[in-house]
Design an enzyme around this catalytic site. Sequence first.
Site, PDB file in Angstrom:
ATOM      1  N   ARG A 225      -5.138  11.301  15.012  1.00 39.99           N
ATOM      2  CA  ARG A 225      -3.666  11.237  14.885  1.00 39.99           C
ATOM      3  C   ARG A 225      -3.161  12.626  14.494  1.00 39.99           C
ATOM      4  O   ARG A 225      -3.517  13.554  13.723  1.00 39.99           O
ATOM      5  CB  ARG A 225      -3.344  10.164  13.828  1.00 39.99           C
TER       6      ARG A 225
ATOM      7  N   ASP B  85       6.099  -0.651  11.695  1.00 47.03           N
ATOM      8  CA  ASP B  85       4.805  -1.534  11.280  1.00 47.03           C
ATOM      9  C   ASP B  85       5.096  -3.109  11.778  1.00 47.03           C
ATOM     10  O   ASP B  85       4.346  -3.879  11.747  1.00 47.03           O
ATOM     11  CB  ASP B  85       4.639  -1.216   9.883  1.00 47.03           C
TER      12      ASP B  85
ATOM     13  N   LYS C 154       0.852  -1.040   0.133  1.00 43.88           N
ATOM     14  CA  LYS C 154      -0.049   0.013   0.147  1.00 43.88           C
ATOM     15  C   LYS C 154       0.856   1.469   0.001  1.00 43.88           C
ATOM     16  O   LYS C 154       0.571   2.266  -0.774  1.00 43.88           O
ATOM     17  CB  LYS C 154      -1.011  -0.023   1.218  1.00 43.88           C
TER      18      LYS C 154
ATOM     19  N   LYS D 101      -0.474   5.414  15.708  1.00 44.51           N
ATOM     20  CA  LYS D 101      -0.777   4.519  14.826  1.00 44.51           C
ATOM     21  C   LYS D 101      -2.627   4.505  14.650  1.00 44.51           C
ATOM     22  O   LYS D 101      -3.014   4.955  15.291  1.00 44.51           O
ATOM     23  CB  LYS D 101      -0.182   3.335  14.416  1.00 44.51           C
TER      24      LYS D 101
ATOM     25  N   ARG E  70      -0.603   1.218  19.619  1.00 42.33           N
ATOM     26  CA  ARG E  70      -0.285  -0.035  19.410  1.00 42.33           C
ATOM     27  C   ARG E  70       0.727  -0.935  20.209  1.00 42.33           C
ATOM     28  O   ARG E  70       0.894  -1.943  20.383  1.00 42.33           O
ATOM     29  CB  ARG E  70       0.686  -0.405  17.983  1.00 42.33           C
TER      30      ARG E  70
ATOM     31  N   GLY F 176      -3.691   7.385   7.529  1.00 44.90           N
ATOM     32  CA  GLY F 176      -2.851   8.453   7.834  1.00 44.90           C
ATOM     33  C   GLY F 176      -1.845   8.718   6.546  1.00 44.90           C
ATOM     34  O   GLY F 176      -1.770  10.013   6.464  1.00 44.90           O
TER      35      GLY F 176
HETATM   36  O1  LIG Z   1       4.957   6.704   4.409  1.00 47.38           O
HETATM   37  C1  LIG Z   1       4.329   5.440   4.474  1.00 47.38           C
HETATM   38  O2  LIG Z   1       3.747   4.737   3.541  1.00 47.38           O
HETATM   39  C2  LIG Z   1       4.205   4.979   5.761  1.00 47.38           C
HETATM   40  C3  LIG Z   1       5.003   5.594   6.903  1.00 47.38           C
HETATM   41  C4  LIG Z   1       5.037   5.088   8.148  1.00 47.38           C
HETATM   42  O3  LIG Z   1       4.530   6.155   9.120  1.00 47.38           O
HETATM   43  P1  LIG Z   1       5.475   7.061  10.056  1.00 47.38           P
HETATM   44  O4  LIG Z   1       6.217   7.689   9.033  1.00 47.38           O
HETATM   45  O5  LIG Z   1       4.391   7.886  10.590  1.00 47.38           O
HETATM   46  O6  LIG Z   1       6.136   5.928  10.982  1.00 47.38           O
HETATM   47  C5  LIG Z   1       4.334   3.805   8.245  1.00 47.38           C
HETATM   48  O7  LIG Z   1       4.061   3.522   9.769  1.00 47.38           O
HETATM   49  C6  LIG Z   1       3.139   3.841   7.645  1.00 47.38           C
HETATM   50  O8  LIG Z   1       2.291   2.414   7.844  1.00 47.38           O
HETATM   51  C7  LIG Z   1       3.205   4.015   6.249  1.00 47.38           C
HETATM   52  C1  LIG Z   2       0.188   3.192  10.247  1.00 47.56           C
HETATM   53  C2  LIG Z   2      -0.021   2.564   9.130  1.00 47.56           C
HETATM   54  O1  LIG Z   2      -0.795   3.402   7.976  1.00 47.56           O
HETATM   55  P1  LIG Z   2      -1.156   5.117   8.167  1.00 47.56           P
HETATM   56  O2  LIG Z   2      -0.526   5.634   9.137  1.00 47.56           O
HETATM   57  O3  LIG Z   2      -1.169   5.082   6.524  1.00 47.56           O
HETATM   58  O4  LIG Z   2      -2.733   5.024   8.662  1.00 47.56           O
HETATM   59  C3  LIG Z   2      -0.238   1.151   8.799  1.00 47.56           C
HETATM   60  O5  LIG Z   2      -0.683   0.636   7.928  1.00 47.56           O
HETATM   61  O6  LIG Z   2       0.290   0.408   9.808  1.00 47.56           O
END
Ligand SMILES: O=C(O)C1=C[C@@H](OP(=O)(O)O)[C@@H](O)[C@H](O)C1
Ligand SMILES: C=C(OP(=O)(O)O)C(=O)O
Length: 424
Positions: free
Chosen positions: A103, A306, A20, A333, A337, A75
């Site tokens: 968040r 993650d 993703k 998150k 978590r 997010g």
């Molecule tokens: O840029 C991305 O695709 C992501 C960045 C990470 O978040 P953080 O940068 O907030 O750790 C990760 O935890 C999230 O699942 C996906």
């Molecule tokens: C934190 C995650 O995603 P996002 O921040 O995009 O919601 C995730 O996929 O674990």
Amino acid sequence: MNVKIIPKKLKGTLHAPPSKSHAHRLLIAQKLAYLQSGDNRNQHIPSFSQDIEATKNCLSQMDKNMPFLDCKESGSTLRFMLPVAMALKDEAVFIGTGKLPDRPISPLKEEMEKHGCTFITPNRFHKSQDKYREICTVKGRLMPGNYRLAGNVSSQFITGLLFALPLLDGRSTLTLTTKLESAGYVDLTLDVLKAFGIKITEKLSTEGFNIYVIDGKQVYKEPETTSIQCDWSNAAFWLAGGALGGDVTLCGLDLASSQRDKQIAGILENMGAELKIQTTDDSLSTIKCTGHNLTSCEINVSQIPDLVPILATVMSLSEGTSLITNAERLRIKESDRLHTVFDVLSKLGADITDGGSGLSVTGRRRLIGGQISGHNDHRIVMSAAIASCACHHPVIIYGAEAVNKSYPTFFEDFAALGGEVYEV
Ligand SMILES: O=C(O)C1=C[C@@H](OP(=O)(O)O)[C@@H](O)[C@H](O)C1
Ligand SMILES: C=C(OP(=O)(O)O)C(=O)O
């Protein structure tokens, strides 16, 4: 959806699911290329999960004067689209579901406010109880300039600005004021930007932190071929299933990817799992993972947040006391978590302590099983499903549909590996 899982070891071969993180980035870059060249084609990257659907729908709003962006629970979508939308539009409304409106966005918001944007946020004391909540309305175009951001809240703020700043009229710099955490995600962004012809120069500040120099008026050009990488973060669940007494082979993973969650392979190997890796003609890898009697380890997860839910699960079944450190950011998150990993694993019979900024887990040969909440968090649900493989009794997961966020076919793949799962 609630599911009941009967304990069974996982055995078999799967194609690893799509990433993703990579798909969000390809979608954004492709839409920017279409918008800049006046191409009104629909985007054909499939909406394979809820988060990807959110990004795709938000991007389709960029065809309107006053876009309305429903980021659902993603997010990434919110933090990428805030600067991207405001580089293109004079006004945009952002809404979200679940925990997303709570968040953090403030470091990004403050920088955007210094560069031409005004945020109107709903009064938090009169927060709506609706499922969908307004996060903010933003007015005013983003301006070029010198941006400064901490690198230890969310790398997603940096990714969002790296997509947006090349679209502006003049040169910008983005200076990090701390060491970058989740750095691999920024690398993945830079890989996609480069593939779409965007030039970003990297330097180091006197303090040793990254500075990105970004010329304005750049043009996104779609490369001849774009394909979505397979996902190391979700592949980790299957590799763990192999390491916990199973025998799982995964195809399609790229060992050269910028996704740092590829570290799962080395971590499991160090804990005693056996990994056989074969590189196929397309330079991708097929990885077979088996394992018994794993041993403890200590992991600093600041670059691989993650992986925490599945790492803690494996640790709860590995001899000795394992430590997860530098995990404060796990609290912001989809769920808190550190708390939800503690809650689920301890309910399943694990010996685990939430130490504030990390977890301490003492392994047992088997867990007991029982009933748990998925806490509306896909990685918590998937971890509990893998934990079930080493439980004495069945595991019932309430709210298992949370997997739709990144991996809607998770339970089909689980069953394809011999897992016995029923909807209850
Ligand atoms: O840029 C991305 O695709 C992501 C960045 C990470 O978040 P953080 O940068 O907030 O750790 C990760 O935890 C999230 O699942 C996906
Ligand atoms: C934190 C995650 O995603 P996002 O921040 O995009 O919601 C995730 O996929 O674990």
